[in-house]
Write an enzyme that holds these catalytic residues in place. Sequence first.
Site, PDB file in Angstrom:
ATOM      1  N   LEU A   1      33.012  22.553  19.437  1.00  0.00           N
ATOM      2  CA  LEU A   1      34.099  21.844  20.106  1.00  0.00           C
ATOM      3  C   LEU A   1      34.088  20.343  19.846  1.00  0.00           C
ATOM      4  O   LEU A   1      35.140  19.701  19.919  1.00  0.00           O
ATOM      5  CB  LEU A   1      34.054  22.116  21.610  1.00  0.00           C
ATOM      6  N   HIS A   2      32.926  19.772  19.516  1.00  0.00           N
ATOM      7  CA  HIS A   2      32.923  18.327  19.255  1.00  0.00           C
ATOM      8  C   HIS A   2      33.648  17.964  17.965  1.00  0.00           C
ATOM      9  O   HIS A   2      33.934  16.792  17.727  1.00  0.00           O
ATOM     10  CB  HIS A   2      31.499  17.760  19.270  1.00  0.00           C
ATOM     11  N   ASN A   3      33.951  18.960  17.148  1.00  0.00           N
ATOM     12  CA  ASN A   3      34.716  18.714  15.923  1.00  0.00           C
ATOM     13  C   ASN A   3      36.211  18.544  16.188  1.00  0.00           C
ATOM     14  O   ASN A   3      36.949  18.181  15.266  1.00  0.00           O
ATOM     15  CB  ASN A   3      34.552  19.875  14.939  1.00  0.00           C
TER      16      ASN A   3
END
Length: 351
Positions: A258-260
């Site tokens: 999700l940090h992408n």
Amino acid sequence: MENRPPGIVGAPFTAQLPPAARLLLLTSGKRVSQLVHLVARLGVADHLAGGPRTSAELAEDTGCHAGSLARVLRAATAIELLRETPDGSFELTPLSDMLRRDNPDSVLDIVLFNGGELVAAPLTESMHTVRTGEPAFEHIYGKPFFEYLKSDQENGALFDRAMEHMSRVTARGLADRIEPERFSLIVDVGGGRGHFLGELLRRTPLAQGLLFDLPGVAAEAERTLAALGVAGRAKFAAGDFFQDVPSGGDAYVLKAVLHNWDDDSARTILTRIHDAMTAGDHSRLFIVEQVIGPPNQWDHAKLLDLDMMLRFGGRERDLWEWRRLVESAGFELLNVPSAGAWSVIECRRGQ
């Protein structure tokens, strides 16, 4: 060596400096990182694995200009990357030992990637992102990061090796926090080559696993799961997590996914998982990510957040941002994950 606290730019040492000197030292960071990258690219650590060697010997080993390499090696001793012996030879330190290719704990590939063009170039164009909000990477290379890697085989392979190492290392400490023995079918969404799923399955011999990712990683994932001894209990399913996610698992895992992505894209992924969780109230979603810590404290995640912004348009998130994101996709946060480090965020479908 003078008696001072360890670290070159860390707070224990730099806090003792006047503000101007401390600031100038911080602006030397690019010199330091590129020095480490150069020593790594030359394979100096591998050539020193057998013991100390002179700069002339290392120049011959690495095909370098002797005088220039000697100056690089001397600079490396200033940051404790190498040590110069009384007779003028150079030897490994605990730092450079981590650059040996044959060291099972080597971080060589991560150092090579972090010091390479694909990380450095977006940083040099960070003003574009700050002015426009658009990822600097796409501004430079004309396409999103992962799409670009398909056309650059060398950097793509390096990125894969770096991420594979990171996954192996983090899997060791994070798998236990999930308590995988509670579940019968664990679905790793965007699980890459399967290191984390494999580690979870090794801890619970009765569970089955499903690795869900793009079709291009299938062959390597199957080899990884076989090497971890869990191939008989793990299957690979190809697909796009923006479209749909396999249903029926009682545990879903999103590790370093999700940090992408920005919040809208991340919410879409979470919504697809929410829709796929049909196994009952005991089903859980585990988000394995960094959680940004409090203000005014050292936190590597705060720097990684810049990488996410410049490279993908993604972001690292603090606890409040994680709570807001998961609740917007219909989940309830069940724990208070530790901040300032890799964490496991446990969620269930909202009641």
